[in-house]
Motif scaffolding. Structure first.
Motif, PDB file in Angstrom:
ATOM      1  N   GLU A   1       0.829  -1.209   0.000  1.00 22.81           N
ATOM      2  CA  GLU A   1       0.000   0.000   0.000  1.00 22.81           C
ATOM      3  C   GLU A   1       0.863   1.259   0.000  1.00 22.81           C
ATOM      4  O   GLU A   1       0.618   2.206  -0.739  1.00 22.81           O
ATOM      5  CB  GLU A   1      -0.954   0.013   1.197  1.00 22.81           C
ATOM      6  CG  GLU A   1      -1.901   1.197   1.091  1.00 22.81           C
ATOM      7  CD  GLU A   1      -3.005   1.221   2.131  1.00 22.81           C
ATOM      8  OE1 GLU A   1      -3.650   0.180   2.328  1.00 22.81           O
ATOM      9  OE2 GLU A   1      -3.211   2.295   2.727  1.00 22.81           O
ATOM     10  N   SER A   2       1.948   1.212   0.796  1.00 21.76           N
ATOM     11  CA  SER A   2       2.791   2.418   0.847  1.00 21.76           C
ATOM     12  C   SER A   2       3.476   2.640  -0.498  1.00 21.76           C
ATOM     13  O   SER A   2       3.646   3.776  -0.943  1.00 21.76           O
ATOM     14  CB  SER A   2       3.815   2.320   1.978  1.00 21.76           C
ATOM     15  OG  SER A   2       4.674   1.242   1.714  1.00 21.76           O
ATOM     16  N   GLY A   3       3.843   1.542  -1.175  1.00 20.85           N
ATOM     17  CA  GLY A   3       4.462   1.668  -2.498  1.00 20.85           C
ATOM     18  C   GLY A   3       3.508   2.324  -3.478  1.00 20.85           C
ATOM     19  O   GLY A   3       3.846   3.277  -4.179  1.00 20.85           O
ATOM     20  N   TRP A   4       2.282   1.826  -3.535  1.00 22.73           N
ATOM     21  CA  TRP A   4       1.287   2.403  -4.450  1.00 22.73           C
ATOM     22  C   TRP A   4       1.157   3.909  -4.182  1.00 22.73           C
ATOM     23  O   TRP A   4       1.189   4.720  -5.106  1.00 22.73           O
ATOM     24  CB  TRP A   4      -0.093   1.771  -4.231  1.00 22.73           C
ATOM     25  CG  TRP A   4      -0.361   0.439  -4.861  1.00 22.73           C
ATOM     26  CD1 TRP A   4      -0.397  -0.763  -4.221  1.00 22.73           C
ATOM     27  CD2 TRP A   4      -0.677   0.165  -6.239  1.00 22.73           C
ATOM     28  NE1 TRP A   4      -0.716  -1.767  -5.128  1.00 22.73           N
ATOM     29  CE2 TRP A   4      -0.898  -1.231  -6.356  1.00 22.73           C
ATOM     30  CE3 TRP A   4      -0.794   0.964  -7.389  1.00 22.73           C
ATOM     31  CZ2 TRP A   4      -1.225  -1.850  -7.569  1.00 22.73           C
ATOM     32  CZ3 TRP A   4      -1.128   0.346  -8.590  1.00 22.73           C
ATOM     33  CH2 TRP A   4      -1.341  -1.025  -8.682  1.00 22.73           C
ATOM     34  N   ILE A   5       1.020   4.239  -2.903  1.00 20.82           N
ATOM     35  CA  ILE A   5       0.723   5.642  -2.583  1.00 20.82           C
ATOM     36  C   ILE A   5       1.944   6.536  -2.831  1.00 20.82           C
ATOM     37  O   ILE A   5       1.838   7.589  -3.463  1.00 20.82           O
ATOM     38  CB  ILE A   5       0.219   5.760  -1.127  1.00 20.82           C
ATOM     39  CG1 ILE A   5      -1.156   5.100  -1.042  1.00 20.82           C
ATOM     40  CG2 ILE A   5       0.131   7.217  -0.684  1.00 20.82           C
ATOM     41  CD1 ILE A   5      -1.713   4.971   0.329  1.00 20.82           C
ATOM     42  N   ASP A   6       3.105   6.090  -2.380  1.00 18.16           N
ATOM     43  CA  ASP A   6       4.318   6.931  -2.541  1.00 18.16           C
ATOM     44  C   ASP A   6       4.581   7.210  -4.018  1.00 18.16           C
ATOM     45  O   ASP A   6       4.820   8.348  -4.410  1.00 18.16           O
ATOM     46  CB  ASP A   6       5.559   6.225  -1.987  1.00 18.16           C
ATOM     47  CG  ASP A   6       5.520   6.171  -0.477  1.00 18.16           C
ATOM     48  OD1 ASP A   6       4.612   6.803   0.092  1.00 18.16           O
ATOM     49  OD2 ASP A   6       6.369   5.464   0.105  1.00 18.16           O
TER      50      ASP A   6
END
Ligand SMILES: Cc1cc2nc3c(=O)[nH]c(=O)nc-3n(C[C@H](O)[C@H](O)[C@H](O)COP(=O)(O)O)c2cc1C
Length: 335
Positions: free
Chosen positions: A113-118
């Motif tokens: 999730e953090s990858g998608w958002i970042d």
């Protein structure tokens, strides 16, 4: 002839978009696709796993250098300075936006999730016209609960939507159960458009060497039918999201069929890889000729002309299914 259309809230000069492929992987390719008539260009996806590998490699290289000798460490860039795939990708977005007049859609395939958002935030800052979320998952594990992949998709789109203002497209594979409900949910979660469909990766077995092969087989026009069905069921029915149809768009015929079924735009990759970006000109000219020959003045005039009528679509599909099976005639089957 007015070929213009709208997709993701963006004005397009015609309905044919160059789908993500190696053809849009560099600036020359992007320019060439625009010259040949593409209405918008989707860049190849940025894959989170690939970036992580590159970062780990860069960190390993810089630490090897630091350990061996002070001079050696100067041979390796520090991880933060390493021109990683992400930096090159963001650079391509900025340069492509400056080089062409058509929308540049970045594509992201994350794994956390953090990858998608970042990365979505970085892509927005780099100036992409829109972002396509390439959600690709084969939910094959026995522990995956029924409905979980759909719920994960919705949560992801909501999370990205909360962080970026860019127009958002969601590119999906066809293997979801209640696809209509998922499409409505994605619309409510803030998707501005859906891409129906991505192709599933389809490995084969090499019988001579008894090995799995994962060579990509390019699509053919006979692959449009599943997309055609879903576009006709969803076209004009989602409150917010527009529809781009893809998989199997080989000639103007498939472009026209998808528009008639209710697509706002179509995407093509295999045909351009097979015949070259110039093939776009043939597709667009073919669309124009067809419209003119039938007395249509614009793409808008045929959009959704043949979409499924409202009413009980499930009952209609079931009846069509039964009729098509019972109606089969062939060399060895006469009824
Ligand atoms: C060589 C190749 C590379 C591709 N790379 C990507 C990619 O990076 N991201 C993506 O979302 N789709 C990618 N695709 C899928 C295409 O964008 C497209 O959705 C799919 O091929 C179906 O369209 P088509 O029938 O016109 O080929 C790729 C396809 C091919 C053939």
């Amino acid at each position: 002839m007015d070929l213009s259309t709208r997709y993701l809230g963006l004005a397009l000069r015609n309905p044919v978009i160059a789908s993500a492929s190696p053809l849009s992987g560099d600036l020359d390719g992007v320019r060439r696709l625009e010259d040949c008539g593409a209405a918008a260009i989707v860049l190849p996806s940025l894959f989170e796993e690939q970036l992580r590998q590159e970062q780990e490699l860069a960190e390993a290289l810089s630490s090897v250098g630091a350990d061996s000798s002070p001079e050696a460490s100067s041979y390796f860039p520090a991880a933060s300075e390493y021109r990683s795939g992400a930096a090159a990708y963001l650079d391509l977005i900025a340069k492509a936006r400056a080089a062409v007049d058509i929308p540049i859609v970045a594509s992201l395939n994350g794994s956390t999730e953090s990858g998608w958002i970042d990365y979505a935030c970085q892509i927005e800052q780099a100036g992409a016209s829109a972002l396509e979320l390439n959600i690709y998952r084969i939910a094959s594990g026995p522990d995956v609960r029924i409905g979980e992949p759909e719920a994960d998709c919705l949560a992801l789109v909501k999370a990205v939507r909360a962080r970026v203002k860019l127009p958002l497209a969601v590119k999906l594979q066809p293997s979801f159960a209640a696809f209509g409900a998922l499409a409505q949910g994605l619309d409510a979660a803030g998707a501005d458009g859906l891409v129906l469909f991505n192709r599933l990766y389809q490995p084969d077995i090499d019988l001579a060497r008894l090995r799995w092969t994962n060579e990509i087989a390019l699509s053919g026009a006979n692959e449009i039918r599943l997309g055609l069905l879903w576009v006709s069921l969803l076209g004009g029915r989602l409150p917010r999201a527009s529809l781009a149809a893809g998989s199997g768009v080989e000639t103007a015929d498939e472009v026209i069929k998808f528009l008639l079924a209710g697509a706002d735009a179509v995407m093509t990759a295999s045909a351009l890889l097979r015949h070259g970006p110039e093939h776009l000109r043939t597709m667009i000219a073919g669309l124009e000729t067809w419209l003119a020959q039938r007395g249509f003045a614009s793409v808008s005039a045929i959009k959704g002309l043949m979409k499924h009528s409202r009413g009980d679509a499930e009952a209609q599909e079931r009846s069509d299914y039964i009729h098509s099976l019972l109606g089969y005639r062939g060399r060895y089957v006469r009824r």
